[in-house]
Enzyme design. Structure first.
Site, PDB file in Angstrom:
ATOM      1  N   ASP A  66      50.249 -24.066   9.846  1.00 57.03           N
ATOM      2  CA  ASP A  66      49.801 -25.054  10.829  1.00 57.03           C
ATOM      3  C   ASP A  66      50.905 -25.465  11.797  1.00 57.03           C
ATOM      4  O   ASP A  66      52.091 -25.195  11.559  1.00 57.03           O
ATOM      5  CB  ASP A  66      49.221 -26.288  10.117  1.00 57.03           C
ATOM      6  CG  ASP A  66      50.013 -26.702   8.883  1.00 57.03           C
ATOM      7  OD1 ASP A  66      51.186 -26.291   8.763  1.00 57.03           O
ATOM      8  OD2 ASP A  66      49.488 -27.441   8.050  1.00 57.03           O
ATOM      9  N   ASN A 132      46.322 -36.981   0.129  1.00 61.11           N
ATOM     10  CA  ASN A 132      44.859 -37.119   0.174  1.00 61.11           C
ATOM     11  C   ASN A 132      44.155 -35.819  -0.216  1.00 61.11           C
ATOM     12  O   ASN A 132      42.958 -35.687  -0.024  1.00 61.11           O
ATOM     13  CB  ASN A 132      44.415 -37.562   1.576  1.00 61.11           C
ATOM     14  CG  ASN A 132      44.727 -36.530   2.645  1.00 61.11           C
ATOM     15  OD1 ASN A 132      45.363 -35.502   2.368  1.00 61.11           O
ATOM     16  ND2 ASN A 132      44.300 -36.782   3.870  1.00 61.11           N
ATOM     17  N   HIS A 134      44.751 -32.804   1.056  1.00 62.13           N
ATOM     18  CA  HIS A 134      44.597 -31.765   2.088  1.00 62.13           C
ATOM     19  C   HIS A 134      45.436 -30.530   1.736  1.00 62.13           C
ATOM     20  O   HIS A 134      46.444 -30.629   1.036  1.00 62.13           O
ATOM     21  CB  HIS A 134      44.905 -32.297   3.497  1.00 62.13           C
ATOM     22  CG  HIS A 134      46.342 -32.573   3.811  1.00 62.13           C
ATOM     23  ND1 HIS A 134      46.729 -33.555   4.703  1.00 62.13           N
ATOM     24  CD2 HIS A 134      47.500 -32.002   3.406  1.00 62.13           C
ATOM     25  CE1 HIS A 134      48.032 -33.562   4.822  1.00 62.13           C
ATOM     26  NE2 HIS A 134      48.535 -32.625   4.050  1.00 62.13           N
ATOM     27  N   GLU A 139      41.776 -31.538   6.293  1.00 63.49           N
ATOM     28  CA  GLU A 139      41.631 -32.892   5.761  1.00 63.49           C
ATOM     29  C   GLU A 139      40.322 -33.020   4.975  1.00 63.49           C
ATOM     30  O   GLU A 139      39.449 -32.143   5.069  1.00 63.49           O
ATOM     31  CB  GLU A 139      41.659 -33.881   6.938  1.00 63.49           C
ATOM     32  CG  GLU A 139      42.944 -33.834   7.772  1.00 63.49           C
ATOM     33  CD  GLU A 139      44.136 -34.555   7.109  1.00 63.49           C
ATOM     34  OE1 GLU A 139      44.169 -34.686   5.871  1.00 63.49           O
ATOM     35  OE2 GLU A 139      45.040 -34.989   7.855  1.00 63.49           O
TER      36      GLU A 139
HETATM   37  C1  F6R Z   1      52.527 -28.069   5.819  1.00 61.18           C
HETATM   38  C2  F6R Z   1      51.181 -28.347   5.342  1.00 61.18           C
HETATM   39  C3  F6R Z   1      50.833 -29.578   4.581  1.00 61.18           C
HETATM   40  C4  F6R Z   1      51.869 -29.955   3.534  1.00 61.18           C
HETATM   41  C5  F6R Z   1      51.433 -31.212   2.787  1.00 61.18           C
HETATM   42  C6  F6R Z   1      52.487 -31.689   1.826  1.00 61.18           C
HETATM   43  O1  F6R Z   1      52.583 -26.847   6.504  1.00 61.18           O
HETATM   44  O2  F6R Z   1      50.337 -27.557   5.608  1.00 61.18           O
HETATM   45  O3  F6R Z   1      49.592 -29.393   3.956  1.00 61.18           O
HETATM   46  O4  F6R Z   1      52.034 -28.899   2.625  1.00 61.18           O
HETATM   47  O5  F6R Z   1      51.154 -32.217   3.711  1.00 61.18           O
HETATM   48  O6  F6R Z   1      53.593 -32.143   2.561  1.00 61.18           O
HETATM   49  P1  F6R Z   1      54.967 -32.498   1.841  1.00 61.18           P
HETATM   50  O7  F6R Z   1      55.496 -31.244   1.269  1.00 61.18           O
HETATM   51  O8  F6R Z   1      55.845 -33.011   2.954  1.00 61.18           O
HETATM   52  O9  F6R Z   1      54.642 -33.518   0.805  1.00 61.18           O
END
Ligand code: F6R
Length: 233
Positions: A66, A132, A134, A139
């Site tokens: 992303d 959450n 995701h 989301e």
């Molecule tokens: C990042 C992504 C997100 C993260 C998730 C966890 O490319 O796609 O889904 O993997 O938000 O983020 P952290 O590792 O910062 O807790």
């Protein structure tokens, strides 16, 4: 849950080592040609270990999950910048790909990216998990049929990720992300979740019921998932 193998580690550093070992095994077996990468704090120790390792990615094509919309690759909070800083500038890859969040036509950009993914099927996809639930920026409420698309980030994600933006910087509230079906097509998913904040999402996964409210539960329908965590559930 025979499709999900869970590896419990003592720390995220040990988790990062484990991920490098798994990657090495796949490389040595000749099974890793296309690697899907994630960003975020979870992946930082992983890329640190990778850059210190002998792993050779010169024949591997990388795709990132992303990217924010509206900030250029030169912006320190863009995921393109993150990947260059943490991995690509230190470990050469055959090719690297990430969605262009500055594209004039975002829908066309999504089609371009999804087409590239279809031409280069993912052997392994790394995933972190949002608090959450995701995965990538899919989301709660995202359809399992989704492919690469434009998303509006939720309040929860904005609250968590805004820590990386300084007061005078405006955090993007939209992003481009691979969809659930883009991710589910990967042959193997390596999911990393470290720290108590990830407990609710992992608990949902291990409850074993697929629900759109917790996108992480879509992984229950994937044949080969490895979860690496320091949480004892
Ligand atoms: C990042 C992504 C997100 C993260 C998730 C966890 O490319 O796609 O889904 O993997 O938000 O983020 P952290 O590792 O910062 O807790």
């Amino acid at each position: 849950m025979e499709n999900i193998q869970t590896i419990v580690v003592d720390s995220k550093e040990q988790g990062a080592e484990k991920i490098c070992e798994l990657v090495q095994k796949e490389l040595e077996a000749g099974h890793l040609h296309v690697l899907g990468l994630a960003t975020g704090s979870t992946m930082e120790p992983v890329y640190e270990k990778m850059t210190e390792s002998d792993l050779d990615f010169t024949n591997v094509i990388a795709f990132n999950l992303d990217e924010y919309i509206g900030i250029p690759a030169t912006h320190k909070n863009s995921y393109a910048y993150y990947m260059n800083e943490l991995l690509f500038s230190k470990k050469p890859f055959k090719e690297t790909h990430i969605e262009n969040g500055m594209a004039e036509d975002l829908d066309a950009e999504c089609v371009r990216y999804e087409t590239l993914l279809k031409e280069n099927p993912l052997d392994i996809q790394f995933l972190g998990i949002g608090e959450n639930g995701h995965i990538a920026f899919n989301e709660p409420g995202t359809s399992p049929e989704s492919v690469t698309h434009v998303v509006e980030l939720t309040e929860s994600t904005i609250a968590v990720n805004s820590q990386y933006f300084t007061e005078d910087e405006t955090m993007p509230v939209t992003a481009l992300t691979m969809g659930i079906s883009s991710i589910m097509q990967a042959k193997k998913l390596i999911v990393a979740a470290f720290g108590e904040k990830k407990r609710p999402a992992l608990e949902k996964l291990f409850e074993g019921v697929v629900t759109t409210e917790w996108p992480v539960t879509y992984l229950l329908d994937h044949p080969d998932v490895i979860v690496i965590t320091d949480l004892k559930l």
